[in-house]
Design a protein around this motif. Structure first.
Motif, PDB file in Angstrom:
ATOM      1  N   LEU A   6       0.898  -1.041  -0.079  1.00  0.00           N
ATOM      2  CA  LEU A   6       0.112  -0.021   0.073  1.00  0.00           C
ATOM      3  C   LEU A   6       0.962   1.286   0.055  1.00  0.00           C
ATOM      4  CD1 LEU A   6      -2.669  -1.082   2.369  1.00  0.00           C
ATOM      5  CD2 LEU A   6      -3.077  -0.996   0.172  1.00  0.00           C
ATOM      6  N   PRO A   7       1.425   1.686  -1.081  1.00  0.00           N
ATOM      7  CA  PRO A   7       2.308   2.716  -1.096  1.00  0.00           C
ATOM      8  C   PRO A   7       1.546   3.884  -1.173  1.00  0.00           C
ATOM      9  CG  PRO A   7       2.079   1.620  -3.465  1.00  0.00           C
ATOM     10  CD  PRO A   7       1.569   0.705  -2.333  1.00  0.00           C
ATOM     11  N   LEU A   8       1.933   5.180  -0.948  1.00  0.00           N
ATOM     12  CA  LEU A   8       1.235   6.409  -1.056  1.00  0.00           C
ATOM     13  C   LEU A   8       1.322   6.960  -2.291  1.00  0.00           C
ATOM     14  CD1 LEU A   8       2.513   7.864   2.619  1.00  0.00           C
ATOM     15  CD2 LEU A   8       0.204   6.709   1.821  1.00  0.00           C
ATOM     16  N   LEU A   9       0.142   7.590  -2.775  1.00  0.00           N
ATOM     17  CA  LEU A   9       0.343   8.180  -4.216  1.00  0.00           C
ATOM     18  C   LEU A   9       0.053   9.821  -3.753  1.00  0.00           C
ATOM     19  CD1 LEU A   9       0.056   8.221  -7.043  1.00  0.00           C
ATOM     20  CD2 LEU A   9      -2.385   7.669  -6.909  1.00  0.00           C
ATOM     21  N   CYS A  10       0.999  10.458  -4.156  1.00  0.00           N
ATOM     22  CA  CYS A  10       0.794  12.172  -4.163  1.00  0.00           C
ATOM     23  C   CYS A  10       0.803  12.568  -5.458  1.00  0.00           C
ATOM     24  CB  CYS A  10       2.107  12.467  -3.518  1.00  0.00           C
ATOM     25  SG  CYS A  10       2.063  14.411  -3.519  1.00  0.00           S
TER      26      CYS A  10
END
Length: 212
Positions: free
Chosen positions: A173-177
């Motif tokens: 679950l990476p972060l998406l910016c």
């Protein structure tokens, strides 16, 4: 999903099959669509892209014409149509620009490995502006290979979103910016195609006519 797309991670190196697949995807064609255009069986393209066997010469000629390349490029990776850019110089400490010497050679673009995406949304500033042409890799990376890079991120729901992947609470679950914003959300990312460069619209031939 095409057979070759499912098994893309198993293909290695630079071969007839990898070049064919990259060019086909750059044109937005499925294997079935390409097979239909060259008057072959719908399943014909998969074995070519997996390098299981080579197509006949006349088929390679038709494929090259449709994909706007040459048989020499498909077979050997050599193409007289590969575009070049002249090297202007170097930009060093303090932003000081210095020209290169006269022996510098033009840079060859690996255009078969790029797709061009037109940006229409103003929400990605100041990094990108509406009208910019994003040069996006054809071959996708695993999400963990694209951390910290702008990319078209394929989400689990099938959408592709322009943004930057950052490490999250877990590798899954990476972060998406989103470009141009500080907010980041955890996402289930399946793959990412990095943005390798950007061209302003006025750097492209014909842009003046399109704006008129």
């Amino acid at each position: 999903m095409d057979d070759a797309d499912q098994g893309a991670g198993q293909m290695k190196g630079d071969s007839f099959g990898t070049r064919l697949r990259a060019l086909r995807m750059a044109k937005g064609l499925s294997q079935v669509e390409l097979a239909r255009l060259i008057h072959r069986h719908p399943t014909a393209i998969g074995p070519y892209e997996r390098d299981e066997y080579a197509p006949p010469r006349e088929v390679v000629d038709r494929i090259a014409e449709l994909l706007e390349t040459t048989p020499e490029y498909l077979w050997f990776g050599r193409s007289p149509k590969r575009p070049t850019l002249a090297q202007g110089g170097r930009i060093g400490p303090g932003g000081l620009a210095r020209p290169l010497d006269a022996t510098a050679l033009p840079l060859e673009l690996r255009s078969e490995r790029l797709q061009v995406w037109l940006l229409e949304d103003a929400a990605h500033g100041p990094r990108y502006r509406p009208g910019d042409l994003l040069l996006v890799a054809v071959e996708p990376l695993r999400p963990d290979q694209a951390l910290g890079r702008d990319a078209l991120v394929r989400l689990a729901d099938g959408r592709d979103v322009l943004g930057r992947l950052l490490p999250g609470a877990s590798p899954d679950l990476p972060l998406l910016c989103l470009s141009g914003g500080d907010a980041a959300v955890a996402v289930e990312a399946l793959a990412a195609r990095p943005v390798l460069g950007v061209l302003a619209a006025d750097a492209v031939a014909g842009s003046e006519a399109a704006e008129a």
